[in-house]
Design an enzyme around this catalytic site. Structure first.
Site, short mmCIF file in Angstrom:
data_model
loop_
_atom_site.label_atom_id
_atom_site.label_comp_id
_atom_site.label_asym_id
_atom_site.label_seq_id
_atom_site.Cartn_x
_atom_site.Cartn_y
_atom_site.Cartn_z
CG ASP A 1 81.75 46.67 8.45
OD1 ASP A 1 80.55 46.32 8.52
OD2 ASP A 1 82.53 46.56 9.41
CG ASN B 1 91.37 44.41 16.63
OD1 ASN B 1 90.30 45.02 16.64
ND2 ASN B 1 91.91 43.95 15.51
CG HIS C 1 87.74 46.06 14.59
ND1 HIS C 1 88.10 44.86 13.99
CD2 HIS C 1 86.48 45.85 15.05
CE1 HIS C 1 87.09 44.02 14.08
NE2 HIS C 1 86.11 44.58 14.73
CD GLU D 1 90.97 44.76 11.81
OE1 GLU D 1 90.81 45.08 13.00
OE2 GLU D 1 90.72 43.61 11.37
P1 PGA Z 1 80.76 41.30 17.36
O1 PGA Z 1 81.67 42.22 16.45
O2 PGA Z 1 79.51 42.06 17.62
O3 PGA Z 1 80.52 40.08 16.55
O4 PGA Z 1 81.54 41.04 18.60
C1 PGA Z 1 81.86 43.55 16.78
C2 PGA Z 1 82.93 44.15 15.91
O5 PGA Z 1 83.88 43.44 15.54
O6 PGA Z 1 82.83 45.35 15.60
#
Ligand code: PGA
Length: 243
Positions: A67, A134, A136, A141
């Protein structure tokens, strides 16, 4: 799902690096699906260390990132392209033309179409994933269709807050509100998946991913239906698992 629970972040990162390196050594022209975020930083550091010490080569490796923020040029220090250059690409011998990150500026639909075409033509050998608090994966999302391919995403407030805290000095207003993300259907086509999650902030999402129902409300739960998934956790991220 293969589940590996480690003592702490360092050990989990070392396990994850081991899985990635095994693929790279066994298939020097592998297609790697890569991820950004705070979680994989140490793993990338260990991959760089291995490259320097053991000479593991990336010269025929191709990479495809999950992404990118929409509205940030690749030269922006908070863009995911910049992150990948900083933590991995500039430190190993991967060829610049073999690196792919969705383009987060210009004609966004054209960028999605281009990325989908690329993914249709190149099967990913291993897709690295983090998980959002959450649930995702990528920027898919809660509520995203499992059938989605690369698409434009409106980020949820919780994601904006998580990322403001970690990467934008707490400045919520600086976090882009949209992103471009591989869809769940792109992710599920990878031959294998490696999901790395650490910290108690991830425990609830991890529990739902592994023990909960498969539902679009918890995007990572779809991984229960993938044939080859390795989940690497630290103790805190695993702390709510009961089975
Ligand atoms: P993070 O993000 O490694 O910064 O916790 C993971 C994600 O949101 O996929």
């Amino acid at each position: 799902m293969k589940l590996i629970i480690c003592e702490n972040y360092e050990e989990a990162s070392a396990e994850a690096a081991k899985v990635m390196l095994e693929i790279i050594k066994n298939k020097p022209n592998a297609n790697l699906g890569l991820a950004t975020g705070s979680t994989p930083v140490k793993m990338y550091e260990l991959m760089v260390e291995d490259h320097e010490k053991n000479g593991t080569s990336y010269k025929d490796i191709k990479s495809y990132n999950l992404d990118e923020y929409y509205g940030l040029e690749h030269t922006h220090p908070q863009s995911y392209y910049y992150f990948m250059q900083k933590h991995l690409f500039s430190k190993v011998d991967i060829k610049p033309e073999n690196v792919h990150v969705p383009k987060g500026s210009g004609d966004i639909q054209a960028s999605c179409d281009e990325y989908n075409k690329l993914l249709a033509e190149n099967v990913i050998d291993i897709q690295l994933l983090g998980i959002g608090s959450n649930g995702h994966i990528g920027f898919n999302e809660p509520g995203t269709s499992f059938d989605a391919v690369t698409h434009v995403v409106d980020l949820k407030q919780s994601t904006i807050e998580d990322n403001a805290r970690l990467f934008f000095d707490g400045k919520i207003e600086d976090v882009p509100k949209q992103a471009i993300s591989m869809g769940i259907s792109n992710i599920m086509k990878a031959k294998s998946v490696l999901l790395l999650a650490c910290g108690k902030g991830k425990a609830d999402a991890v529990k739902k991913m592994i023990e909960g129902p498969v539902t679009e409300e918890l995007p990572a739960s779809i991984l229960q239906q993938h044939q080859d998934v390795t989940v690497i956790l630290d103790k805190e991220a695993a702390s709510l698992l009961t089975k």
